[in-house]
Every structure is written in structure tokens, then in C-alpha cells.
Design a protein around this motif. Structure first.
Motif, PDB file in Angstrom:
ATOM      1  N   ALA A  92       4.080   5.515  -5.495  1.00 46.49           N
ATOM      2  CA  ALA A  92       4.063   5.526  -6.961  1.00 46.49           C
ATOM      3  C   ALA A  92       3.077   6.566  -7.466  1.00 46.49           C
ATOM      4  N   ARG A  93       1.949   6.631  -6.760  1.00 50.56           N
ATOM      5  CA  ARG A  93       0.910   7.565  -7.171  1.00 50.56           C
ATOM      6  C   ARG A  93       1.375   9.000  -6.939  1.00 50.56           C
ATOM      7  N   ARG A  94       2.159   9.207  -5.867  1.00 47.74           N
ATOM      8  CA  ARG A  94       2.693  10.536  -5.598  1.00 47.74           C
ATOM      9  C   ARG A  94       3.628  10.964  -6.736  1.00 47.74           C
ATOM     10  N   GLU A  95       4.483  10.031  -7.151  1.00 53.47           N
ATOM     11  CA  GLU A  95       5.403  10.353  -8.252  1.00 53.47           C
ATOM     12  C   GLU A  95       4.642  10.667  -9.536  1.00 53.47           C
ATOM     13  N   TYR A  96       3.604   9.872  -9.758  1.00 51.08           N
ATOM     14  CA  TYR A  96       2.793  10.080 -10.962  1.00 51.08           C
ATOM     15  C   TYR A  96       2.151  11.464 -10.954  1.00 51.08           C
ATOM     16  N   ILE A  97       1.576  11.837  -9.807  1.00 55.59           N
ATOM     17  CA  ILE A  97       0.896  13.144  -9.738  1.00 55.59           C
ATOM     18  C   ILE A  97       1.897  14.281  -9.878  1.00 55.59           C
ATOM     19  N   GLU A  98       3.045  14.155  -9.180  1.00 54.46           N
ATOM     20  CA  GLU A  98       4.060  15.208  -9.277  1.00 54.46           C
ATOM     21  C   GLU A  98       4.478  15.403 -10.731  1.00 54.46           C
ATOM     22  N   MET A  99       4.576  14.288 -11.454  1.00 53.64           N
ATOM     23  CA  MET A  99       4.962  14.362 -12.859  1.00 53.64           C
ATOM     24  C   MET A  99       3.885  15.087 -13.669  1.00 53.64           C
ATOM     25  N   GLN A 100       2.637  14.784 -13.353  1.00 51.61           N
ATOM     26  CA  GLN A 100       1.526  15.431 -14.067  1.00 51.61           C
ATOM     27  C   GLN A 100       1.469  16.937 -13.800  1.00 51.61           C
ATOM     28  N   LEU A 101       1.827  17.314 -12.584  1.00 49.05           N
ATOM     29  CA  LEU A 101       1.724  18.727 -12.204  1.00 49.05           C
ATOM     30  C   LEU A 101       2.940  19.542 -12.630  1.00 49.05           C
ATOM     31  N   ALA A 102       4.012  18.834 -13.002  1.00 50.63           N
ATOM     32  CA  ALA A 102       5.317  19.492 -13.166  1.00 50.63           C
ATOM     33  C   ALA A 102       5.311  20.657 -14.142  1.00 50.63           C
TER      34      ALA A 102
ATOM     35  N   TRP B 196       0.844  -1.199   0.000  1.00 51.03           N
ATOM     36  CA  TRP B 196       0.000   0.000   0.000  1.00 51.03           C
ATOM     37  C   TRP B 196       0.883   1.254   0.000  1.00 51.03           C
ATOM     38  N   VAL B 197       1.908   1.257   0.873  1.00 49.08           N
ATOM     39  CA  VAL B 197       2.827   2.392   0.939  1.00 49.08           C
ATOM     40  C   VAL B 197       3.500   2.601  -0.414  1.00 49.08           C
ATOM     41  N   GLU B 198       3.871   1.492  -1.010  1.00 42.64           N
ATOM     42  CA  GLU B 198       4.530   1.538  -2.318  1.00 42.64           C
ATOM     43  C   GLU B 198       3.590   2.142  -3.365  1.00 42.64           C
ATOM     44  N   ALA B 199       2.332   1.706  -3.306  1.00 44.49           N
ATOM     45  CA  ALA B 199       1.347   2.204  -4.279  1.00 44.49           C
ATOM     46  C   ALA B 199       1.119   3.699  -4.108  1.00 44.49           C
ATOM     47  N   VAL B 200       1.034   4.134  -2.845  1.00 40.82           N
ATOM     48  CA  VAL B 200       0.834   5.552  -2.584  1.00 40.82           C
ATOM     49  C   VAL B 200       2.034   6.350  -3.077  1.00 40.82           C
TER      50      VAL B 200
END
Lengths: 292, 272
Positions: free
Chosen positions: B14-24, B8-12
Motif C-alpha cells: 500500500a505504501r509503495r502505491e502511495y509513494i508511486e502516486m506521490q512521485l507520478a 506487513w506485506v500488504e502495508a508495504v
């Protein structure tokens, strides 16, 4: 029920074209509604006559040279009782529109609040101003939703709605019936218990005065409004007159391309004073008013 | 997956990295308190980024337009319902952010089977009766920090938002070095636009790079203004109750001597 993370279809529809009433239903605080059934006269339960509920009385509005003048006396009554002598029956909805109320204040003030909040909600959520037509219909809908209470005799409201239509660059004036039908007015409108007198005065001034209402300047218009309300106060116990000691004057607002202007007490006091001085002092009505 | 906390921690993460990339790539936003209110500035390409929320509250956001829209509507609905059911005085940004939006964002972020909000927001609330303005950043995971205390920059009269952390830090560094106290919106505007340019330059620079010099900031500003629209809003301290949110017309306003003009007939600035 619906476990989709994207929400139900209803939710999607609601978020696409939200209405402030829907928002209130979701968050609580939507106005109550009564079933549309009349209470027969004499039935146990709610009395049908006006004796127990507070009512706001006379309001008037007419078009003059610069826009629409809207005025109301300050009295609220319940049967023979004067409940309040500082009631404000001319309520600003936004910068360009206002509503004047005759009828039950509990319902009317809530309607005005509802309108004010829905127009603002619409502007903020939709990023555009609601159209004139939309605003006029919004009040109509509130009245129709109130029909149940109106038929039980506890929430009758008969409002006037005045606004400056920016798109058409025209002042507009509407009156409504209890069921929510709206009627656009060309010259003048009045509502409430003192309205027969007010109507007679305005009709007379419009037809036989030096010039029709639509040609009057601001000063003439204000004077006429004060005289019309004064006449109503003489003929109708539920309409409040001027209380000079308490400095209670009618509320007079002007709707024009500048937005809404509220006339300050000092101007109204001066207008009354000038009016008194310009007329012969031997009539009963005037000596009484002057003494007051 | 819930039985395996590590995943779960890993998934969260990964999702954080994904969102940061989207917002960059998000164009920065700067908000600065001034004597006549709070000035909100950004450069937008297609969509508007600055919005009215309630009488004294405005927001700016970067992220996915659909998500921004849902959050904007949610904020407006909560504020409007509270303002109707209690009173306009009872609507506060602190309550709106802490009790309503933050839990919503956190829930969506951590429920890893559902979609998170791809949005980062900057809220501003005019202080009542001379109280300081509240400037509050709210992130996609529900974390928020404001200048009113408890946050990283208590008491500062500005707040910024950017797609990348180091870009936001540089904007803050730039604004911190400027004398902002006692200035009008007119006087603050060039600084706010420069702060935007600093943040925008930093989006393509390496983290840890030094602040760009004044010339390159000015050059970048001019270049970006050619292709985008300078969007500015004044949350006006002196406006009547419901008309605090005033979009500014900026034709020539950046040149000294040209006053800020509020458009007379703006489709969404009207009312009381």
C-alpha cells in the motif's frame, strides 16, 4: 532515548544549519582538543621548549598593485635540527583564499584541511559561497579551539590569511594571534622566527623605497619578497634560503581577482638570477649565494 | 502487526502505491555522458532539482522537497566526512549509494510505522583517469541500478529519472536510438532536452503508447520551456579538482551556434 521517527530536536537543529565540525563529531574524525591549562615550566611531562616538535618558520604577505603576495621559505625545524627542506607553508584553501602558516605543521596543516573542507561543505550544503567574514571567523574559531594545545606548548600556530573578497572586489589580508584574534592588515604582515628581519625589510621598502608596497607591480613585489626571505635566512637559522642544486625555492603565491596564482620555479629562478646580475658582486652574501 | 507477515506485506504494498502516486507528477531528469563530462538536464518550476554532492559527484531528484533535502544533506555529510577522514580519492558513489543511502532508504521504507522518503534520485560520478562515468538510479525503497554492470542497462552512457516507469522507459528508448558517442556537451544538449520532453509527454500518456513523433516532441518542449526553467549542469571532466559542478547558463544555447556558457559568478559554483 528518543524513539520519534522524526528524530530528536537536536537532530532537527543540526540538520537546519549544519557545520562541518558537527558533521565530523557525528561521523568521527573531529580534531582532538586539549583542556585549556598551561603546563608549568619544568614540570614532568611535556617539555615547553621547541626542541621536540617540528616547526615551520618564516612567512610573509603584503598587498601590491594587483592583490596580495604571500610567500614562505621551505624549512621546517625542531630545535636545532632541520627536519624538512621542502615544506609548503602557503596553503590554498579555495580558489580565492589561502592560509600561510608559522608554527607546528601537524596542527596547521590540519587546520588548513579543516578550513578547505568546511568551506566546501558550506557551499555544497547551503548552495551559496561562505562570506569573507565567515571564512575569516572560521580560522579564528579553529585557533581558539586549539588554545589548550597551544598553552601546553605543543600546537602553537600563528597564521596569515589572504583572500580576494569578491563581494567588495578587494584583496584582504589578516594575521591572527595564538588565541584567534584576527587583525586586518593594510600593508604587510609576517610571522615565524624570521619575521623580525622580514618586517624590517618590508617596513623599509614601504617607507623609503621608490614607491610604497601597494604601488609595486608583480615583478617588483616578487623580487622584494625573495629579498626579504633571503635576509631572514641570513639572520635566522630556522629560515631556509635558496638551494639551487636541489632547486628549492620559496613558495610565492599571488591572490587577486583572477584567483590564486602559484609562481613556477622557473620564474623564481630567473628572478634570483636577474637580481644577482643587477647587483655588485663583491659582497660576501652575494658571492655565497652565487656559488650556491 | 509484525506477528502477521501477510499484513506487513500488504502495508508495504500500500505504501509503495502511495509513494508511486506521490512521485507520478515529477518532472523527468536526463543525464548523458559526453566528451567534456556528464550533462544533467531537467525543467524545474520552483525548486532546483540538480545538486552538487562532492568533487566528482552530483545528484538530481524528484519527490518531496523536504525528503530530497534530507537525503541530499545525508549524501553530502557522508561524502564530506569520508573525504576529510580518508581522502578525496576514497569518496565513491558506489560506496555512498550501496553502504549509506540504500540501507537508509530501505529501512525507512519498510518500517511501516515511520514515514518513508518520498524521493527518487539520479546520481552521477565522473570516471577517474578515463574510466567510464557511473550513472546510478536510487529509488525510495533503497533499490538502485547503475550503468556499471549488474543493472538493467550496463554500459549505456545515459540514465534517466521520471515520476512514472513507462515515462522513464520511453526516455531510455529515445536516447538509445541516438548516436551519443564522442559528442560534446554542446552537441548532446538538444538531445538531452528532447529526452526530457519525451519523458514529460509520457507522464500524461497511457503506458504502452508508441514514442511521440519529432514534431510533437519539439512542440511540447517549446511549450514547457515557456512556463518552466531549463536547468542544466555540466559535471566537467576538465575542471580543476573542486569545481567540476558547473551550472550552465542556457540563454540561446539551444539554438545552434550559440555556445554553452557557464555563469561567471554563480553563487554555488565557485571555489578552486
Amino acid at each position: 532515548m528518543n524513539t520519534s521517527p522524526f528524530g530528536s530536536r537536536d537532530e532537527a537543529a543540526a540538520s537546519a544549519l549544519p557545520d562541518f565540525a558537527d558533521v565530523l563529531r557525528r561521523y568521527g574524525g573531529a580534531p582532538p582538543q586539549a583542556p585549556v591549562t598551561a603546563v608549568p615550566a619544568g614540570a614532568a611531562g611535556l617539555p615547553l621548549d621547541a626542541g621536540f616538535s617540528t616547526r615551520a618558520t618564516t612567512i610573509l604577505a603584503f598587498k601590491f598593485r594587483d592583490g596580495v603576495l604571500v610567500a614562505g621559505d621551505r624549512r621546517a625545524t625542531a630545535g636545532n635540527l632541520v627536519v624538512y627542506d621542502r615544506a609548503d607553508k602557503v596553503l590554498e584553501i579555495d580558489r580565492y583564499s589561502l592560509m600561510a602558516i608559522a608554527g607546528v605543521p601537524a596542527t596547521a596543516w590540519e587546520m588548513a584541511r579543516m578550513l578547505e573542507h568546511s568551506f566546501q561543505f558550506y557551499r555544497r550544503s547551503q548552495l551559496q559561497e561562505m562570506s569573507m567574514e565567515g571564512k575569516v571567523r572560521a580560522l579564528s574559531r579553529l585557533l581558539r579551539e586549539n588554545l589548550g594545545f597551544a598553552m601546553q606548548g605543543v600546537g602553537v600556530v600563528v597564521p596569515l590569511f589572504a583572500a580576494y573578497d569578491e563581494a567588495a572586489a578587494l584583496p584582504r589580508l589578516y594575521f591572527y594571534d595564538v588565541m584567534g584574534a584576527q587583525f586586518e592588515v593594510t600593508d604587510f604582515a609576517a610571522s615565524g622566527s624570521g619575521s623580525p628581519s622580514v618586517r624590517a625589510v618590508l617596513q623599509y621598502a614601504n617607507a623609503y623605497g621608490p614607491h610604497p608596497l601597494g604601488k609595486m607591480d608583480e615583478e617588483e613585489a616578487v623580487l622584494l619578497a625573495l629579498r626579504a626571505l633571503d635576509t631572514a635566512a641570513q639572520n635566522d637559522t630556522a629560515t631556509g634560503g635558496v638551494d639551487r642544486h636541489g632547486r628549492i625555492y620559496p613558495v610565492v603565491k599571488l591572490v587577486s581577482s583572477r584567483g590564486i596564482d602559484t609562481l613556477p620555479e622557473t620564474i623564481l629562478a630567473k628572478a634570483y638570477q636577474r637580481d644577482l646580475q643587477s647587483l655588485p658582486k663583491n659582497t660576501l652574501i652575494l658571492t655565497e649565494t652565487a656559488a650556491g | 502487526m509484525m506477528e502477521e507477515p501477510y499484513r506487513w506485506v500488504e502495508a508495504v504494498q500500500a505504501r509503495r502505491e502511495y509513494i508511486e502516486m506521490q512521485l507520478a507528477g515529477g518532472s523527468p531528469i536526463a543525464a548523458v555522458s559526453c566528451t567534456d563530462g556528464v550533462l544533467f538536464v531537467t525543467v524545474s518550476r520552483e525548486q532546483r532539482k540538480l545538486f552538487e554532492v562532492y568533487d566528482r559527484i552530483a545528484m538530481g531528484a524528484i519527490g518531496h522537497p523536504g525528503d530530497i533535502e534530507r537525503l541530499r544533506m545525508s549524501a553530502i555529510e557522508v561524502a564530506s566526512a569520508e573525504g576529510f577522514n580518508r581522502s578525496v580519492q576514497d569518496v565513491s558513489l558506489r560506496r555512498l549509494a550501496a553502504y549509506s543511502l540504500s540501507p537508509l532508504l530501505k529501512k525507512a521504507f519498510e518500517e511501516i510505522y515511520g514515514p518513508p522518503f518520498l524521493a527518487r534520485m539520479l546520481f552521477v560520478e565522473l570516471g577517474r583517469n578515463g574510466a567510464p562515468d557511473l550513472l546510478l538510479q536510487l529509488d525510495y525503497d533503497g533499490a538502485f541500478r547503475g550503468n556499471a554492470g549488474g543493472g538493467a542497462v550496463p554500459g549505456e552512457p545515459f540514465a534517466v529519472l521520471s515520476g512514472k516507469t513507462h515515462s522513464a522507459r520511453q526516455m531510455e528508448e529515445y536516447l538509445r536510438a541516438k548516436p551519443l558517442a564522442g559528442l560534446t556537451a554542446q552537441e548532446v544538449l538538444p538531445t538531452a532536452v528532447e529526452a526530457w520532453a519525451v519523458g514529460h509527454l509520457a507522464l500524461n500518456a497511457e503506458p504502452g503508447a508508441a514514442l511521440p513523433d519529432a514534431e510533437s516532441v519539439a512542440a511540447h518542449r517549446e511549450e514547457q520551456l515557456q512556463g518552466g526553467t531549463l536547468e542544466a549542469v555540466l559535471l566537467d571532466r576538465n575542471a580543476p579538482a573542486h569545481a567540476a559542478f558547473r551550472p550552465l547558463s542556457l540563454k540561446g544555447a539551444l539554438k545552434s551556434g550559440n555556445p554553452l556558457v557557464t555563469p561567471k559568478k554563480d553563487s554555488y559554483s565557485g571555489s578552486k
